[in-house]
Design an enzyme around this catalytic site. Structure first.
Site, PDB file in Angstrom:
ATOM      1  N   LYS A 298       0.848  -1.212   0.000  1.00 47.03           N
ATOM      2  CA  LYS A 298       0.000   0.000   0.000  1.00 47.03           C
ATOM      3  C   LYS A 298       0.878   1.255   0.000  1.00 47.03           C
ATOM      4  CE  LYS A 298      -1.756   1.603   3.994  1.00 47.03           C
ATOM      5  NZ  LYS A 298      -1.508   3.030   4.326  1.00 47.03           N
ATOM      6  N   ASN A 299       1.892   1.271   0.863  1.00 48.31           N
ATOM      7  CA  ASN A 299       2.671   2.497   1.038  1.00 48.31           C
ATOM      8  C   ASN A 299       3.714   2.704  -0.053  1.00 48.31           C
ATOM      9  OD1 ASN A 299       1.071   2.967   3.197  1.00 48.31           O
ATOM     10  ND2 ASN A 299       2.594   2.431   4.748  1.00 48.31           N
TER      11      ASN A 299
ATOM     12  N   ARG B  41      -4.725  11.012   4.160  1.00 47.16           N
ATOM     13  CA  ARG B  41      -3.541  11.881   4.231  1.00 47.16           C
ATOM     14  C   ARG B  41      -2.651  11.698   3.013  1.00 47.16           C
ATOM     15  NH1 ARG B  41       0.103  14.354   7.416  1.00 47.16           N
ATOM     16  NH2 ARG B  41       2.288  13.852   7.035  1.00 47.16           N
TER      17      ARG B  41
ATOM     18  N   CYS C 291      -5.284  12.525  12.504  1.00 47.83           N
ATOM     19  CA  CYS C 291      -6.028  11.258  12.568  1.00 47.83           C
ATOM     20  C   CYS C 291      -5.757  10.661  13.946  1.00 47.83           C
ATOM     21  CB  CYS C 291      -5.565  10.317  11.457  1.00 47.83           C
ATOM     22  SG  CYS C 291      -3.881   9.797  11.677  1.00 47.83           S
TER      23      CYS C 291
ATOM     24  N   ARG D  78       0.018  14.849  12.528  1.00 48.34           N
ATOM     25  CA  ARG D  78       0.535  14.566  11.183  1.00 48.34           C
ATOM     26  C   ARG D  78       0.620  15.822  10.310  1.00 48.34           C
ATOM     27  NH1 ARG D  78      -1.688   8.879   9.315  1.00 48.34           N
ATOM     28  NH2 ARG D  78       0.273   8.914   8.172  1.00 48.34           N
ATOM     29  N   PRO D  79       1.446  16.775  10.702  1.00 54.73           N
ATOM     30  CA  PRO D  79       1.614  18.005   9.924  1.00 54.73           C
ATOM     31  C   PRO D  79       2.327  17.738   8.592  1.00 54.73           C
ATOM     32  CG  PRO D  79       3.236  17.899  11.654  1.00 54.73           C
ATOM     33  CD  PRO D  79       2.347  16.724  11.854  1.00 54.73           C
ATOM     34  N   ILE D  80       2.377  18.792   7.756  1.00 53.40           N
ATOM     35  CA  ILE D  80       3.089  18.650   6.471  1.00 53.40           C
ATOM     36  C   ILE D  80       4.136  19.752   6.315  1.00 53.40           C
ATOM     37  CG2 ILE D  80       1.224  17.453   5.234  1.00 53.40           C
ATOM     38  CD1 ILE D  80       0.496  20.231   4.007  1.00 53.40           C
ATOM     39  N   ASP D  81       4.601  20.271   7.447  1.00 48.65           N
ATOM     40  CA  ASP D  81       5.560  21.391   7.402  1.00 48.65           C
ATOM     41  C   ASP D  81       6.835  21.040   6.646  1.00 48.65           C
ATOM     42  OD1 ASP D  81       5.710  19.688   9.766  1.00 48.65           O
ATOM     43  OD2 ASP D  81       7.479  20.851  10.290  1.00 48.65           O
ATOM     44  N   LEU D  82       7.286  19.790   6.753  1.00 47.92           N
ATOM     45  CA  LEU D  82       8.539  19.412   6.070  1.00 47.92           C
ATOM     46  C   LEU D  82       8.333  19.375   4.549  1.00 47.92           C
ATOM     47  CD1 LEU D  82       9.776  16.630   8.533  1.00 47.92           C
ATOM     48  CD2 LEU D  82      10.385  19.060   8.485  1.00 47.92           C
TER      49      LEU D  82
ATOM     50  N   ASP E 114       4.429   0.853  12.025  1.00 50.45           N
ATOM     51  CA  ASP E 114       3.213   0.229  11.490  1.00 50.45           C
ATOM     52  C   ASP E 114       3.050  -1.207  11.947  1.00 50.45           C
ATOM     53  OD1 ASP E 114       3.318   1.902   8.249  1.00 50.45           O
ATOM     54  OD2 ASP E 114       2.767   2.577  10.250  1.00 50.45           O
TER      55      ASP E 114
ATOM     56  N   VAL F 121       7.767   7.369  16.801  1.00 46.31           N
ATOM     57  CA  VAL F 121       7.465   8.029  15.515  1.00 46.31           C
ATOM     58  C   VAL F 121       6.212   8.878  15.599  1.00 46.31           C
ATOM     59  CG1 VAL F 121       6.963   7.644  13.074  1.00 46.31           C
ATOM     60  CG2 VAL F 121       8.654   6.211  14.239  1.00 46.31           C
TER      61      VAL F 121
ATOM     62  N   ARG G 257      -8.780  -0.363   4.296  1.00 45.16           N
ATOM     63  CA  ARG G 257      -7.924   0.671   3.699  1.00 45.16           C
ATOM     64  C   ARG G 257      -6.539   0.092   3.385  1.00 45.16           C
ATOM     65  NH1 ARG G 257      -7.927   6.446   6.544  1.00 45.16           N
ATOM     66  NH2 ARG G 257      -6.367   6.606   4.892  1.00 45.16           N
TER      67      ARG G 257
HETATM   68  C1  EPZ Z   1       3.918   7.073   6.075  1.00 45.61           C
HETATM   69  O1  EPZ Z   1       3.114   8.103   6.604  1.00 45.61           O
HETATM   70  C2  EPZ Z   1       3.026   5.843   6.019  1.00 45.61           C
HETATM   71  N1  EPZ Z   1       1.886   6.114   5.131  1.00 45.61           N
HETATM   72  C3  EPZ Z   1       2.523   5.503   7.420  1.00 45.61           C
HETATM   73  O2  EPZ Z   1       1.779   4.302   7.322  1.00 45.61           O
HETATM   74  C4  EPZ Z   1       3.724   5.259   8.318  1.00 45.61           C
HETATM   75  O3  EPZ Z   1       3.284   5.015   9.638  1.00 45.61           O
HETATM   76  C5  EPZ Z   1       4.652   6.479   8.300  1.00 45.61           C
HETATM   77  O4  EPZ Z   1       5.028   6.788   6.947  1.00 45.61           O
HETATM   78  C6  EPZ Z   1       5.925   6.255   9.107  1.00 45.61           C
HETATM   79  O5  EPZ Z   1       6.602   5.137   8.604  1.00 45.61           O
HETATM   80  C7  EPZ Z   1       2.074   6.049   3.796  1.00 45.61           C
HETATM   81  O6  EPZ Z   1       3.170   5.791   3.315  1.00 45.61           O
HETATM   82  C8  EPZ Z   1       0.872   6.291   2.940  1.00 45.61           C
HETATM   83  P1  EPZ Z   1       5.910  10.521   8.100  1.00 45.61           P
HETATM   84  P2  EPZ Z   1       3.673   9.640   6.587  1.00 45.61           P
HETATM   85  O7  EPZ Z   1       5.805  11.752   7.280  1.00 45.61           O
HETATM   86  O8  EPZ Z   1       4.437   9.871   5.351  1.00 45.61           O
HETATM   87  C9  EPZ Z   1       6.059  13.825  11.457  1.00 45.61           C
HETATM   88  C10 EPZ Z   1       0.009   2.834   7.683  1.00 45.61           C
HETATM   89  O9  EPZ Z   1      -0.377   2.302   8.715  1.00 45.61           O
HETATM   90  N2  EPZ Z   1       6.025  14.784  10.344  1.00 45.61           N
HETATM   91  O10 EPZ Z   1       7.144   9.669   8.016  1.00 45.61           O
HETATM   92  O11 EPZ Z   1       2.531  10.509   6.904  1.00 45.61           O
HETATM   93  C11 EPZ Z   1       4.712  13.121  11.617  1.00 45.61           C
HETATM   94  O12 EPZ Z   1       3.847  13.920  12.404  1.00 45.61           O
HETATM   95  C12 EPZ Z   1       0.399   4.296   7.696  1.00 45.61           C
HETATM   96  O13 EPZ Z   1       0.145   2.257   6.578  1.00 45.61           O
HETATM   97  C13 EPZ Z   1       6.191  16.140  10.610  1.00 45.61           C
HETATM   98  O14 EPZ Z   1       6.357  16.533  11.745  1.00 45.61           O
HETATM   99  O15 EPZ Z   1       4.668   9.578   7.830  1.00 45.61           O
HETATM  100  C14 EPZ Z   1       5.068  11.842  12.316  1.00 45.61           C
HETATM  101  O16 EPZ Z   1       5.165  12.054  13.712  1.00 45.61           O
HETATM  102  C15 EPZ Z   1       0.113   4.949   9.038  1.00 45.61           C
HETATM  103  N3  EPZ Z   1       6.140  17.014   9.576  1.00 45.61           N
HETATM  104  C16 EPZ Z   1       6.457  11.522  11.752  1.00 45.61           C
HETATM  105  O17 EPZ Z   1       6.949  12.741  11.162  1.00 45.61           O
HETATM  106  C17 EPZ Z   1       5.951  16.624   8.280  1.00 45.61           C
HETATM  107  O18 EPZ Z   1       5.939  17.472   7.359  1.00 45.61           O
HETATM  108  C18 EPZ Z   1       6.421  10.460  10.673  1.00 45.61           C
HETATM  109  O19 EPZ Z   1       5.622  10.937   9.632  1.00 45.61           O
HETATM  110  C19 EPZ Z   1       5.786  15.245   8.021  1.00 45.61           C
HETATM  111  C20 EPZ Z   1       5.829  14.335   9.061  1.00 45.61           C
END
Ligand code: EPZ
Length: 451
Positions: A56-57, A126, A150, A155-159, A338, A360, A430
């Site tokens: 999926k990911n 997301r 969620c 889960r911000p998108i600042d990065l 996960d 995480v 999902r």
């Molecule tokens: C991906 O989510 C996966 N989803 C998630 O899987 C997985 O848990 C996660 O990576 C971590 O491995 C998909 O690939 C579709 P992140 P993503 O950005 O990209 C913080 C599942 O169960 N962060 O690595 O959203 C964030 O808040 C799902 O299949 C910022 O602070 O994860 C979190 O604490 C759940 N700012 C941490 O980083 C940002 O701009 C990890 O988030 C982005 C993220």
């Protein structure tokens, strides 16, 4: 070939969810959506074989990356998941076409015309934010609903946004949307404060079509990043270093359609390994890359499982009482967040006390409350959980709060005495392709009931 419009012919559950979501009335879908439950009668050791589906990911960012080309891409080993339906709907609304057949999914973005993915469907998933990089690269503009938080965190998108700004985009937030615009993306050196999977993917896609070279530092190293890089390179991209902390992307003027086979889903595979372990079963998994499962396999061996790894299959057997182990989730190649909920389920049956630390996400222990309802002994203290075992697990009516929590509840039900009813099982649809069918064929007493 069937046109994938509002709904599609995927499995009934994901199709009904997709139909609900594409009905444009998502606000009320939570109320009107059929409450689908999964019913498990515990006590049957798993046995036999399960074939793992595509990841999926990996497939979600790959489908988004197909927007980078104006010629069709053909993707194989696409899992039948509600989230795949949703991202295809997002692409359809942008003017792209997605055609789903048994053997493959074709994405044709030659008709890409709109830069706005700003309705409810985006807020529901997301991963929709992953269209932002390709839209900026192709159209110089992207207007996306800010993804809601969620159950597992804000889960911000600042990065993501900081990286786009470094590449020359102007970013504005207004009324719940984020608007990004650029005359032309240019290569940049970007250091990610956290190795965010999504930010690495979004920026890699944008950089693939930018002018000049981009270097991502402290990038995520997950196998799904490598798969996405391989897909973009098959389109004519020039990405090197995916799977390490430093990824170098040379922008190319034109990316063309390609064919790509999605890697197996390491989290789906890990979930079935844990299900075999907790039921004292013996299971063979087909279509796995065991290299992607190293931290999970290491922990299962520590628990006391026998594991045999081969080229593209593996085998697990657990005939002893599981031993308590400590788990700390980390970005890849550490233990995957996960898999945390599923392992917590297993450790409720382990001899002794296990400490689970979730580094995480800030709120990913929602499943603990539901596991307690089934007899588990779990104490939460901030980002740590102490699991005392072995608990006597009893079937109960429980609810999934996210897809991995849902999988953990199914796994617990497989080992509990009596019947467990898992509500909100749409979360499971999902991320798990035919979980009920796969487990039933491996000896579980499990079924789905739509109330
Ligand atoms: C991906 O989510 C996966 N989803 C998630 O899987 C997985 O848990 C996660 O990576 C971590 O491995 C998909 O690939 C579709 P992140 P993503 O950005 O990209 C913080 C599942 O169960 N962060 O690595 O959203 C964030 O808040 C799902 O299949 C910022 O602070 O994860 C979190 O604490 C759940 N700012 C941490 O980083 C940002 O701009 C990890 O988030 C982005 C993220």
């Amino acid at each position: 070939m069937e046109e994938n419009g509002a709904a599609s012919q995927t499995t009934s559950a994901s199709a009904s969810l997709a139909a609900n979501m594409s009905a444009g009335s998502l606000a009320g879908s939570a109320a009107r959506q059929k409450e689908s439950k999964i019913i498990v009668s515990g006590g049957q050791p798993l046995k036999g074989s399960i074939t793992v589906s595509g990841a999926k990911n990996a497939v979600l960012p790959i489908i988004a990356a197909a927007l980078l080309s104006d010629s069709p891409c053909r993707i194989t080993d696409v899992p039948r998941l509600a989230d795949v339906e949703v991202i295809c709907q997002v692409l359809t609304r942008l003017g792209a076409k997605t055609l789903r057949r048994e053997q493959f999914l074709e994405v044709d973005a030659s008709g890409l015309a709109f830069a706005e993915a700003s309705d409810e469907v985006v807020r529901k998933m997301r991963a929709s934010i992953l269209v932002m990089g390709p839209l900026l690269a192709r159209l110089g503009r992207a207007k996306i609903s800010l993804p809601g938080g969620c159950a597992i965190g804000t889960r911000p998108i600042d990065l993501h946004l900081k990286g786009f700004e470094a590449m020359g985009a102007s970013i504005r937030k207004e009324r719940g949307f984020v608007l990004a615009e650029t005359k032309a993306l240019r290569g940049a050196r970007i250091y990610l404060d956290f190795p965010s999977v999504g930010a690495t993917e979004n920026l890699m896609m944008a950089a693939a079509a930018a002018r000049g070279t981009t270097v991502l530092e402290n990038a995520a190293e997950e196998p799904e990043i490598v798969d996405l890089a391989n897909f973009i390179n098959a389109m004519g991209g020039r990405i090197r270093g995916a799977g390490t902390k430093v990824i170098k992307i040379e922008g190319t003027r034109r990316l063309v359609g390609c064919e790509h086979q999605v890697i197996p889903d390491r989290i789906e595979a890990g979930s079935y390994l844990v299900a075999a372990a907790i039921t004292g079963g013996e299971l063979r998994l087909e279509n796995v890359i065991t290299d992607h499962l190293k931290p999970v396999i290491a922990k299962l061996a520590e628990v006391g499982c026998e594991i045999h790894e081969a080229e593209n299959h593996m085998w697990i057997r657990n005939k002893k009482a599981p031993q308590a182990v400590d788990i700390k989730t980390l970005p890849y190649p550490g233990f995957p967040t996960d898999m945390q909920a599923q392992f917590m389920a297993l450790l409720t049956r382990a001899q002794g006390a296990s400490v689970i630390t979730e580094t995480v996400f800030e709120n990913r222990f929602m499943h603990a409350e539901e596991l307690r309802r089934m007899g588990a002994d779990i104490r939460i203290n901030g980002r740590s959980a102490v699991v005392e075992g072995p608990a006597r697990l009893q079937g109960a009516a429980v609810k999934a709060s996210d897809l991995r929590a849902g999988a953990a509840l199914v796994i617990t039900g497989l080992a509990a005495e009596g019947v467990t009813e898992i509500g909100n099982s749409h979360f499971i649809d999902r991320g798990y392709d035919d979980l009920v069918g796969k487990l039933r064929r491996a000896g579980a007493e499990i079924s789905r009931r739509d109330d």
